[in-house]
Design a protein around this motif. Structure first.
Motif, PDB file in Angstrom:
ATOM      1  N   THR A 164      24.588  -6.262 -10.103  1.00  0.00           N
ATOM      2  CA  THR A 164      25.078  -5.998  -8.756  1.00  0.00           C
ATOM      3  C   THR A 164      24.398  -4.655  -8.572  1.00  0.00           C
ATOM      4  O   THR A 164      24.100  -3.727  -9.500  1.00  0.00           O
ATOM      5  N   ASN A 165      24.157  -4.247  -7.309  1.00  0.00           N
ATOM      6  CA  ASN A 165      23.626  -3.180  -6.570  1.00  0.00           C
ATOM      7  C   ASN A 165      24.666  -2.533  -5.869  1.00  0.00           C
ATOM      8  O   ASN A 165      24.859  -2.706  -4.805  1.00  0.00           O
ATOM      9  N   GLY A 188      22.930   6.901 -10.328  1.00  0.00           N
ATOM     10  CA  GLY A 188      21.827   6.502  -9.194  1.00  0.00           C
ATOM     11  C   GLY A 188      22.571   5.474  -8.232  1.00  0.00           C
ATOM     12  O   GLY A 188      21.954   4.633  -7.765  1.00  0.00           O
ATOM     13  N   VAL A 189      23.780   5.666  -8.198  1.00  0.00           N
ATOM     14  CA  VAL A 189      24.441   4.752  -7.136  1.00  0.00           C
ATOM     15  C   VAL A 189      24.565   5.492  -6.053  1.00  0.00           C
ATOM     16  O   VAL A 189      25.284   6.481  -5.852  1.00  0.00           O
ATOM     17  N   PRO A 190      24.149   4.967  -4.755  1.00  0.00           N
ATOM     18  CA  PRO A 190      23.997   5.430  -3.587  1.00  0.00           C
ATOM     19  C   PRO A 190      25.419   5.540  -2.872  1.00  0.00           C
ATOM     20  O   PRO A 190      26.566   5.000  -3.323  1.00  0.00           O
ATOM     21  N   ARG A 198      22.531  -3.427   3.558  1.00  0.00           N
ATOM     22  CA  ARG A 198      21.360  -4.476   3.387  1.00  0.00           C
ATOM     23  C   ARG A 198      20.049  -4.237   3.119  1.00  0.00           C
ATOM     24  O   ARG A 198      19.244  -4.348   2.331  1.00  0.00           O
ATOM     25  N   GLY A 199      19.530  -2.909   4.070  1.00  0.00           N
ATOM     26  CA  GLY A 199      18.332  -2.379   3.993  1.00  0.00           C
ATOM     27  C   GLY A 199      18.249  -1.852   2.351  1.00  0.00           C
ATOM     28  O   GLY A 199      16.979  -1.661   2.058  1.00  0.00           O
ATOM     29  N   GLY A 200      19.372  -1.245   1.884  1.00  0.00           N
ATOM     30  CA  GLY A 200      19.200  -0.734   0.563  1.00  0.00           C
ATOM     31  C   GLY A 200      19.394  -1.875  -0.561  1.00  0.00           C
ATOM     32  O   GLY A 200      19.463  -1.238  -1.802  1.00  0.00           O
ATOM     33  N   GLY A 201      19.635  -2.871  -0.324  1.00  0.00           N
ATOM     34  CA  GLY A 201      19.681  -4.155  -1.289  1.00  0.00           C
ATOM     35  C   GLY A 201      20.974  -3.859  -1.935  1.00  0.00           C
ATOM     36  O   GLY A 201      21.568  -4.477  -3.151  1.00  0.00           O
ATOM     37  N   ASP A 211      30.554 -11.159   2.345  1.00  0.00           N
ATOM     38  CA  ASP A 211      30.183 -11.712   0.882  1.00  0.00           C
ATOM     39  C   ASP A 211      29.785 -10.551   0.018  1.00  0.00           C
ATOM     40  O   ASP A 211      28.859 -10.825  -0.728  1.00  0.00           O
ATOM     41  N   PHE A 212      30.377  -9.272   0.359  1.00  0.00           N
ATOM     42  CA  PHE A 212      30.015  -8.136  -0.762  1.00  0.00           C
ATOM     43  C   PHE A 212      31.034  -8.169  -1.967  1.00  0.00           C
ATOM     44  O   PHE A 212      32.032  -8.789  -1.645  1.00  0.00           O
TER      45      PHE A 212
END
Length: 181
Positions: free
Chosen positions: A2-3, A39-41, A109-112, A138-139
């Motif tokens: 996951t991102n 590195g997690v936004p 969504r823009g950051g995936g 659906d996150f």
């Protein structure tokens, strides 16, 4: 795989000043620091726009004083312990949910991003509403129980122990940090 992104919601000074737990913002700061290192936004959610035009019909928000939680209000500043760094997203919400009327979904969504790690004040407000809407979108969801707070400790307990686990993994800041490595 996951991102994820860490959402830091409604941690403006006027709100954090009412939290009785003196360790709340330092604990949240550990989560923010760990997210950045991994590195997690980190995405911040605040409210509202000047004049509060979107809240006039809202029972919850219509009593807000003019200028409250808008640019120029010292109470609207994100708590300095967890303040955003340049380049981190700040989303202005219009209602209780971080998604309602904001561009949060587009930012994510823009950051995936497909996995949200939720923190904020209050558990029965922005966290609950955002969790429900994010689940419908659906996150994947994680709630940092001690990264949230509520004026009513029993409501916080019921939400984090009985309600949220139906749609999210619920853990602590320290357990989440240890899983980042």
């Amino acid at each position: 795989m996951t991102n994820p992104a860490l959402l830091v919601m409604d941690v403006q000074r006027a709100i954090t000043e009412r939290v009785p737990d003196p360790d709340y913002t330092p604990r949240l700061a550990r989560a923010v620091t760990a997210a950045r290192a991994a590195g997690v936004p980190v995405v911040y959610v605040v409210g509202f726009r000047p004049g509060h035009p979107e809240t006039r019909s809202s029972r919850m928000f219509s009593a807000l004083p003019e200028g409250a939680f808008t640019e120029g209000d010292p109470g609207a500043a994100i708590h300095p312990d967890v303040a955003p760094r340049p380049g981190e997203s700040i989303v202005t919400k219009k209602r209780v949910s971080a998604f309602a009327g904001s561009d949060l979904d587009l930012v994510l969504r823009g950051g995936g991003i497909d996995h949200l790690v939720l923190t904020g004040l209050a558990t029965s407000g922005v966290v609950l509403s955002t969790l429900r809407q994010a689940a419908d979108l659906d996150f994947r969801l994680t709630v940092l129980a001690d990264g949230c707070g509520d004026a009513d400790p029993e409501v916080h307990r019921v939400l984090t122990e009985k309600v949220f686990p139906r749609q999210a993994d619920v853990t602590t800041v320290d357990a989440w940090i240890s899983g980042l490595g």
